[in-house]
Design an enzyme around this catalytic site. Sequence first.
Site, short mmCIF file in Angstrom:
data_model
loop_
_atom_site.label_atom_id
_atom_site.label_comp_id
_atom_site.label_asym_id
_atom_site.label_seq_id
_atom_site.Cartn_x
_atom_site.Cartn_y
_atom_site.Cartn_z
N SER A 137 -3.48 22.67 5.87
CA SER A 137 -4.45 21.60 5.79
C SER A 137 -4.70 21.10 7.21
O SER A 137 -3.78 20.67 7.90
CB SER A 137 -3.88 20.47 4.92
N LYS A 163 -7.74 24.62 4.76
CA LYS A 163 -8.45 23.49 4.17
C LYS A 163 -8.84 22.58 5.32
O LYS A 163 -8.02 22.27 6.18
CB LYS A 163 -7.51 22.80 3.18
N LYS A 165 -10.35 18.94 6.51
CA LYS A 165 -10.63 17.57 6.11
C LYS A 165 -12.05 17.23 6.53
O LYS A 165 -12.46 17.54 7.66
CB LYS A 165 -9.65 16.62 6.81
N ASP A 190 -11.57 18.97 1.96
CA ASP A 190 -10.97 17.82 1.28
C ASP A 190 -11.56 16.55 1.89
O ASP A 190 -11.40 16.28 3.08
CB ASP A 190 -9.44 17.84 1.47
N GLU A 215 -12.38 19.27 -2.55
CA GLU A 215 -11.30 18.42 -3.05
C GLU A 215 -11.68 16.95 -2.94
O GLU A 215 -12.08 16.48 -1.87
CB GLU A 215 -10.04 18.74 -2.24
N ASP A 240 -7.58 15.45 -6.58
CA ASP A 240 -6.27 15.12 -6.01
C ASP A 240 -5.96 13.67 -6.43
O ASP A 240 -5.37 13.42 -7.49
CB ASP A 240 -6.32 15.32 -4.48
N LYS A 264 0.65 17.01 -7.03
CA LYS A 264 1.62 16.47 -6.08
C LYS A 264 2.62 15.67 -6.89
O LYS A 264 2.23 14.69 -7.54
CB LYS A 264 0.94 15.54 -5.08
N GLY A 293 0.35 18.72 -0.72
CA GLY A 293 1.43 18.22 0.13
C GLY A 293 1.11 16.84 0.68
O GLY A 293 -0.04 16.38 0.62
#
Length: 373
Positions: A137, A163, A165, A190, A215, A240, A264, A293
Amino acid sequence: MPLISEIELFEAWVKLRSPFETSFGRTIERPAIIVRIADEEGFEGWGEVVAGEGPWYSYETHATAWHVLTEYIVPLLARSRSIEPRSVWESMKPVRGHPMAKAGVEAAAWDLASRRAGTPLWRMIGGVRSRIASGVSIGIQGSVEETLRAVARYLEEGYQRVKLKIKPGWDYEVVSRVRREHPDVLMHVDANASYTLLDAPRIARLDDLNLAMIEQPLDYEDLVGHADLQRIVKTPICLDESIRGLGDAIAAYRLGSAWYINIKPGRVGGILQSKAIHDFWYGSLGRPVWIGGMLETGIGRGHLVALATLPGVLYPNDISASDRYYEEDIVDPPWTLNKDGTISAPEKPGIGVEVNVDLLEKLSKKRKKFKIA
Ligand code: OSB
Ligand code: MG
C-alpha cells in the site's frame, strides 16, 4: 484448562521508515498497544491493538483503547479468567464497540491457544496455504515522480500488486501515469472515504485504468451511496471502513454496495468476527476477500498472515514485509518477502515469531501489568 494468570499492556511507539500519507492524514510514528496474556502454566500469547494516534480511520485512538482495556476489559477477563479465544470474546461482549481494543486481546488469546497446542495459528483457524500473496500500500507522495519511484522499487522487490492512496485532486493524473509505466501490474486505489457521490463522474474516469477495485471511495456510514456509485462506476468497489462486522457485510451484499471486502481484524473485533465475514462473503456468496493492514508491527502482522491463509482470501493482501514499514521490527525473525512476492506462513506454534521484549520495553512509553488471581 489453566486460567489467565497475567495480562500485560505496553504502549509502544514505533517509527515508520518513511511517512505514510492517506486522505485523512500523515503518519510518521504510531502507537501500538501490545497485549500479553499469560496462563497458570507459563504459556503466553501476544496481540496488537491497531488504534491510531487520532480518531481518523476510526473513532478509536490509542488513548481510548488504553482506557477501555484497563478500566473495563481487563476486569471482565479477570472475572472469567478463561484463556479460550471464544470465551475471551464472549466475556468482552458487555463492552459496546471498541473493536480494536477487543481484537488485540482476542488475538493474544489465539496466539496463546495455538502455542499451547503446539500448532501454527493459521492451521488452527482453518488456513489452507503456507504462502500468502503480498501486496504493498503506497501512501500519497509529494509528486508523481516520487510515486513512480516508489512503485518501481516495490515491484522490483517482488510485491504482487500495488495499491495507491488517492483523494480528490490526487487521483486520475497520478494513477494513469503509474498505469502507463506498468501496463500489466495488478493495481487498485484506496480513497479512505474522501469522495462524495457528487464526485461520481470523476471516480468513473478511473474505469479506463484497468484497476482491480476502488477501495472505500465514500463515507464509512454510506452503504447506500456505495450501491448508487457502483451503478455508475464499472470498476468493482471494495469496502474497508464501512464493514465493522458481519451485519455490515450482509447489508453491503443486500444493497449491492461492494464486490470485494477487505477484512481487518482490528476493524471488526478480532479473528472470530473476521472468520464470520470471510465465511459469509466467500463461503455463502462465493466472492473473494483479502486481508487489509494497519501498518502493524510484526505481532499484529502475524495474525494477518494467519487470516490470509483462509480459503477465500484470493486477492493479494496489504501484508508487506517488516522492512517495508520498520527499520527494526519487534519480532524475531522479521517478516520477509519471498522472491515470488509471497510471505511464508510459519510452521512454528502460534503466530510463528518471537517478540523482542527488550526492544518492546525500550519503545514503550507506558506499561501496566495485571496479576490475575
Ligand atoms: O485504509 O487500508 C487502509 C493503513 C492505515 C490505515 C488505513 C489503511 C492503511 C493501509 C496500510 O493502507 C496497509 C498496510 O498495513 O500495509
Ligand atoms: Mg483502506
